[in-house]
Scaffold this active site. Structure first.
Site, PDB file in Angstrom:
ATOM      1  N   ASP A 126      52.183 -29.033  26.245  1.00 53.12           N
ATOM      2  CA  ASP A 126      51.538 -28.375  25.107  1.00 53.12           C
ATOM      3  C   ASP A 126      50.046 -28.224  25.400  1.00 53.12           C
ATOM      4  OD1 ASP A 126      51.691 -27.605  22.106  1.00 53.12           O
ATOM      5  OD2 ASP A 126      49.981 -28.975  22.235  1.00 53.12           O
ATOM      6  N   TYR A 163      41.224 -26.957  24.131  1.00 54.00           N
ATOM      7  CA  TYR A 163      41.185 -28.317  24.685  1.00 54.00           C
ATOM      8  C   TYR A 163      40.261 -28.395  25.903  1.00 54.00           C
ATOM      9  CZ  TYR A 163      45.319 -28.939  21.697  1.00 54.00           C
ATOM     10  OH  TYR A 163      46.192 -28.962  20.630  1.00 54.00           O
ATOM     11  N   LYS A 210      47.695 -21.853  23.077  1.00 53.55           N
ATOM     12  CA  LYS A 210      47.325 -21.420  21.721  1.00 53.55           C
ATOM     13  C   LYS A 210      46.054 -20.582  21.726  1.00 53.55           C
ATOM     14  CE  LYS A 210      48.957 -25.987  20.360  1.00 53.55           C
ATOM     15  NZ  LYS A 210      48.424 -26.937  21.339  1.00 53.55           N
ATOM     16  N   HIS A 218      46.614 -20.907  16.747  1.00 54.12           N
ATOM     17  CA  HIS A 218      46.335 -22.337  16.575  1.00 54.12           C
ATOM     18  C   HIS A 218      46.130 -22.738  15.104  1.00 54.12           C
ATOM     19  CE1 HIS A 218      44.618 -25.788  19.235  1.00 54.12           C
ATOM     20  NE2 HIS A 218      45.123 -26.283  18.142  1.00 54.12           N
TER      21      HIS A 218
END
Ligand SMILES: NC(=O)c1ccc[n+]([C@@H]2O[C@H](COP(=O)([O-])OP(=O)(O)OC[C@H]3O[C@@H](n4cnc5c(N)ncnc54)[C@H](OP(=O)(O)O)[C@@H]3O)[C@@H](O)[C@H]2O)c1
Length: 343
Positions: free
Chosen positions: A60, A65, A93, A126
């Site tokens: 994921d 990130y 995302k 997201h």
């Protein structure tokens, strides 16, 4: 591959799989990759490599990130071993500052370039709120341009997500951090319906109604923060938050099976039918989270007991998305069944 040979390997075929409405199958446990400001991109990329070596096939990811380039290097190494691309399930995302129509396809192409992939198995919006805020910002900070959910604008973003499927850049599209009222509108208007919804799910936050809604509409519920995110950033902690892995019911079952309480949260999630994506960079932890779903199922009574400890304790409240006139974070989650508007 750089692997910890001390760890046993788990046959990926022994991991339960979930069938999506398209017929595609995804491993019922994935590895989360959000470092919570605590773990470096390289540590997480190393965990991806180690996790693939012991049997993980589902990862994921997300642009926000800040580690997709490093993880891309790991994916290359994984695929230059005996693991083929088709055996992997890779999610990413679209971040909140890329909702504008002209930004969606380039953002996805950037993620593909960073992850060194030709396609994604799943691409999610997201959050349902376009927003500009720097990563790591205090939860009290506000984007002066923040607005409540706007379905017309969300559908403009969704149409671009649909184009990504048509272009062959992504196999499935989905949502994250949604609510039933927002999802009802999307299901009404989508040409390509969401295959999955990533949502906060752990024993103290079970979202029973939304979970049921997703199952009934063949939208696979992917559970984030499945262990109650004990290492989440400090900015996401409030004094009222409860701790899943200290819950007496979870601890009691963990003692019976002689495992860490975190493992019980993962077992519960998979047995309930959601797809947990627990995070860890620690090989023993990510090994035990995967192993958990291949041995020692929880009893019906234990499943019932865990159902009884739901505390409706949302941990990731989303305060940074609040608009000027919003009262508090509850406005983001349509608690009275109505989508909050400006006012
Ligand atoms: N869509 C979204 O908006 C959204 C939001 C949040 C998260 N996510 C995704 O969901 C993933 C998981 O959520 P999360 O990282 O917040 O929380 P989590 O998976 O609930 O918790 C992760 C923490 O649990 C501990 N842990 C994991 N396995 C363990 C084990 N077997 N034994 C003991 N401790 C264990 C680790 O802490 P220690 O390091 O202290 O051992 C780890 O840092 C993220 O990485 C991200 O991919 C998505």
């Amino acid at each position: 591959m750089n692997i910890d040979t001390k760890l046993e390997k788990i046959d990926p075929r022994s991991i339960p799989h979930r069938k999506l409405y398209t017929g595609a199958e995804t491993p019922a446990v994935g590895l989360g990759t959000f470092g919570s400001d605590r773990f470096t991109a390289n540590e997480i990329a190393e965990a991806v490599l180690g996790a693939a070596a012991i049997g993980y096939r589902h990862f994921d990811c997300a642009a926000v990130y800040g580690n997709e380039k490093e993880i891309g290097v790991s994916f290359q190494k994984i695929m230059s071993s005996s693991i083929r691309r088709e055996e992997l399930w890779i999610t990413s995302k679209l971040w909140n500052d890329k909702h504008a129509e002209q930004d969606v396809i380039p953002a996805c192409r950037q993620t593909l370039q960073d992850l060194q992939l030709e396609y994604l198995d799943l691409y999610l919006i997201h959050w349902p709120f376009p927003n500009h805020h720097a990563p790591g910002l205090d939860v009290e900070s506000r984007d002066p341009y923040a607005v409540p959910y706007n379905h017309e604008n969300y559908m403009k973003t969704w149409r671009q997500m649909e184009k990504l499927v048509e272009l062959g850049l992504v196999r499935h599209i989905g949502t994250s951090n949604m609510t039933i009222p927002k999802m009802e509108l999307l299901l009404r208007d989508a040409k390509i319906k969401p295959a999955a919804n990533e949502m906060e799910l752990h024993p103290h936050f079970q979202q029973p109604e939304f979970f049921k809604f997703c199952m009934e509409n063949q939208i696979a519920p992917i559970g984030f923060a499945p262990i109650g995110s004990p290492t989440r950033p400090d900015r996401d902690k409030t004094p009222e938050d409860t701790v899943d892995i200290e819950d007496p019911v979870i601890v009691k079952i963990a003692n019976r099976l002689n495992v860490h309480p975190a493992v019980i949260c993962v077992k519960w999630a998979v047995q309930r039918g959601q797809i947990p994506i627990p995070f860890s960079i620690n090989p023993k932890e990510y090994f035990s989270n995967l192993k958990a779903v291949t041995v020692d199922p929880l009893t019906k009574e234990e499943m019932r007991e865990i159902e009884g400890i739901d505390k409706n304790n949302r941990l990731i409240k989303g305060q940074v998305f609040l608009w000027e006139s919003a009262k508090d974070w509850q406005d983001l989650w349509d608690l009275d069944g109505q989508i909050a508007s400006q006012g």
